[in-house]
Design an enzyme around this catalytic site. Structure first.
Site, PDB file in Angstrom:
ATOM      1  CE  LYS A 166      -4.405  -1.299   0.443  1.00 14.42           C
ATOM      2  NZ  LYS A 166      -5.614  -1.555   1.146  1.00 14.42           N
ATOM      3  CE  LYS A 199      -5.890  -7.634  -3.361  1.00  9.58           C
ATOM      4  NZ  LYS A 199      -7.269  -7.353  -3.049  1.00  9.58           N
ATOM      5  CE  LYS A 255     -13.902  -3.312  -1.714  1.00 14.81           C
ATOM      6  NZ  LYS A 255     -12.932  -3.350  -0.611  1.00 14.81           N
TER       7      LYS A 255
HETATM    8  N1  AQP Z   1      -9.026 -10.038  -6.423  1.00 17.15           N
HETATM    9  C1  AQP Z   1      -9.600 -10.762  -5.473  1.00 17.15           C
HETATM   10  N2  AQP Z   1      -9.875 -12.072  -5.710  1.00 17.15           N
HETATM   11  C2  AQP Z   1     -10.473 -12.834  -4.743  1.00 17.15           C
HETATM   12  N3  AQP Z   1     -10.826 -12.352  -3.530  1.00 17.15           N
HETATM   13  C3  AQP Z   1     -10.566 -11.050  -3.267  1.00 17.15           C
HETATM   14  N4  AQP Z   1     -10.776 -10.271  -2.185  1.00 17.15           N
HETATM   15  C4  AQP Z   1     -10.319  -9.031  -2.437  1.00 17.15           C
HETATM   16  N5  AQP Z   1      -9.801  -8.946  -3.672  1.00 17.15           N
HETATM   17  C5  AQP Z   1      -9.938 -10.196  -4.215  1.00 17.15           C
HETATM   18  C6  AQP Z   1     -11.436 -10.730  -0.965  1.00 17.15           C
HETATM   19  O1  AQP Z   1     -12.576  -9.903  -0.764  1.00 17.15           O
HETATM   20  C7  AQP Z   1     -12.803  -9.726   0.631  1.00 17.15           C
HETATM   21  C8  AQP Z   1     -12.957  -8.247   0.936  1.00 17.15           C
HETATM   22  O2  AQP Z   1     -11.663  -7.635   0.751  1.00 17.15           O
HETATM   23  P1  AQP Z   1     -11.307  -6.101   0.799  1.00 17.15           P
HETATM   24  O3  AQP Z   1     -12.435  -5.316   1.289  1.00 17.15           O
HETATM   25  O4  AQP Z   1      -9.995  -5.940   1.492  1.00 17.15           O
HETATM   26  O5  AQP Z   1     -11.189  -5.850  -0.780  1.00 17.15           O
HETATM   27  P2  AQP Z   1     -10.041  -5.306  -1.729  1.00 17.15           P
HETATM   28  O6  AQP Z   1     -10.590  -5.357  -3.105  1.00 17.15           O
HETATM   29  O7  AQP Z   1      -8.765  -6.027  -1.452  1.00 17.15           O
HETATM   30  O8  AQP Z   1      -9.975  -3.841  -1.215  1.00 17.15           O
HETATM   31  P3  AQP Z   1      -9.065  -2.672  -1.603  1.00 17.15           P
HETATM   32  O9  AQP Z   1      -9.608  -1.514  -0.826  1.00 17.15           O
HETATM   33  O10 AQP Z   1      -8.971  -2.511  -3.066  1.00 17.15           O
HETATM   34  O11 AQP Z   1      -7.696  -3.091  -1.040  1.00 17.15           O
HETATM   35  P4  AQP Z   1      -6.398  -3.456  -1.858  1.00 17.15           P
HETATM   36  O12 AQP Z   1      -5.941  -2.168  -2.427  1.00 17.15           O
HETATM   37  O13 AQP Z   1      -5.523  -4.020  -0.792  1.00 17.15           O
HETATM   38  O14 AQP Z   1      -6.743  -4.479  -2.900  1.00 17.15           O
HETATM   39  C9  AQP Z   1     -11.602 -10.370   1.334  1.00 17.15           C
HETATM   40  O15 AQP Z   1     -11.971 -11.661   1.797  1.00 17.15           O
HETATM   41  C10 AQP Z   1     -10.567 -10.489   0.253  1.00 17.15           C
HETATM   42  O16 AQP Z   1      -9.686 -11.582   0.454  1.00 17.15           O
END
Ligand code: AQP
Length: 326
Positions: free
Chosen positions: A111, A192, A195
């Site tokens: 991050k 990955k 969001k």
């Molecule tokens: N790409 C993904 N594939 C499978 N599972 C995923 N999760 C997140 N991304 C993937 C799972 O979703 C749940 C909620 O996670 P989160 O709110 O942390 O979502 P995010 O998309 O990772 O959020 P952000 O804000 O965009 O964070 P970063 O920038 O770190 O990616 C979790 O169970 C997660 O494993």
């Protein structure tokens, strides 16, 4: 009944990675577990955010979960900040978290390298996540593959606590699905889907219209060899699409690769898009039928139950660590 806990950050539009990697399993597991689902708003504050947006993203995240099938009659669904014990337990666990363990967590590094300001909350994020899970003595935590390291740390903290203060916490297991545990970016299939990705073409939101879904899949980055084959090293883009289609249809990636091997990428991508549209349409429709008032009511009722559930555990923890009340 054994208990599960999981959470989602209200940090933007939940995408198909969140749905296929996590939310879908949350819905399925409600039948066999006592389920607690949380909109983890304290976690969302660890990166730059606008307070005015937070209310909208919290309600939206809860509405999407209800639309996807989280049933408030069987499961709790509330926001983390409604239960102050999450933060209190995080402090107590923080006092027994070695800096060396936190230094090994990759999310903070990822991050801050991506441009997010460094702050203590972001650094200590995995400790708060451990508290979220342990507060309810959860046995199982359904998450995507990106949370594997945090789950390991949670198990480690539970063991440290139990060894020092007595057997209070069960050691929770991660529940990571076999397929679509890491849905990849549609523009960079080695990263990955996230969001926080600024490239809108990289992800598909759970609420995207069918036309947007088709457009995004059509523009997904693949490779120049026209054979549809599952090979995450040589063909990460096509493999990602195979996993997405497999998760939506219940078919194995090998079976799908056999069927589409020689059909060309255009035909294959159309089939992936249609499978996704079929999966997402009922959620989009259900989302439209829910009002913000309905969602607030669910959060309010669940939040009260969450506080009631957390209270006896916190009394036990306080007593064990020497903070008996007067
Ligand atoms: N790409 C993904 N594939 C499978 N599972 C995923 N999760 C997140 N991304 C993937 C799972 O979703 C749940 C909620 O996670 P989160 O709110 O942390 O979502 P995010 O998309 O990772 O959020 P952000 O804000 O965009 O964070 P970063 O920038 O770190 O990616 C979790 O169970 C997660 O494993």
């Amino acid at each position: 009944m054994n208990r599960i806990f999981s959470g989602v950050q209200p940090t933007g539009n939940p995408h198909i990675g969140n749905y296929l990697g996590a939310f879908r399993n949350w819905v399925a597991l409600q039948d066999s577990y006592d389920a607690i689902y949380c909109i983890v708003d304290l976690h969302a504050m660890t990166i730059d955010y606008d307070p005015a947006d937070l209310e909208k993203t919290r309600i939206d995240a809860a509405k999407i979960l209800l639309a996807a099938g989280v049933d408030p009659d069987r499961s709790l669904l509330y926001t983390q900040s409604q239960v102050p014990a999450h933060a209190e337990l995080a402090w107590i666990l923080g006092t027994m978290t070695p800096m060396g363990v936190l230094n090994r967590m990759t999310q903070y590094k990822d991050k801050t390298e991506a441009g997010h300001a460094s702050n203590l909350g972001l650094y200590a994020y995995p400790v708060l996540m451990a508290a979220d899970i342990l507060l309810y003595r959860a046995n199982l935590v359904p998450v995507g593959d990106d949370q594997r390291q945090h789950l390991e740390m949670t198990r480690d903290l539970a063991e440290r606590f139990n060894n020092r203060f007595g057997d209070i916490f069960p050691i929770p297991d991660a529940y990571i699905p076999e397929t679509s545990a890491r849905v990849m970016s549609l523009q960079d299939p080695t990263a990955k889907m996230s969001k926080s990705d600024v490239n809108v073409k990289a992800s598909i939101s759970i609420l995207d219209d069918p036309d947007v879904v088709r457009k995004r899949i059509k523009s997904a980055v693949t490779d120049s060899d026209p054979i549809v084959r599952y090979d995450t090293d040589d063909k990460p883009g096509i493999s990602n699409l195979l996993e997405i289609m497999g998760a939506c249809t219940g078919r194995s990636v090998e079976d799908l690769a056999d069927e589409y091997a020689d059909s060309g990428y255009g035909v294959f991508k159309e089939a992936v898009a249609e499978a996704l549209v079929e999966e997402l349409t009922p959620i989009r429709e259900a989302y439209k039928s829910l009002s913000n008032g309905d969602v607030r009511q669910v959060l309010h009722t669940s939040g009260e139950k969450g506080r009631d559930l957390a209270a006896p555990l916190m009394r036990e923890v306080r007593k064990a660590v020497g903070l008996k009340g007067y």
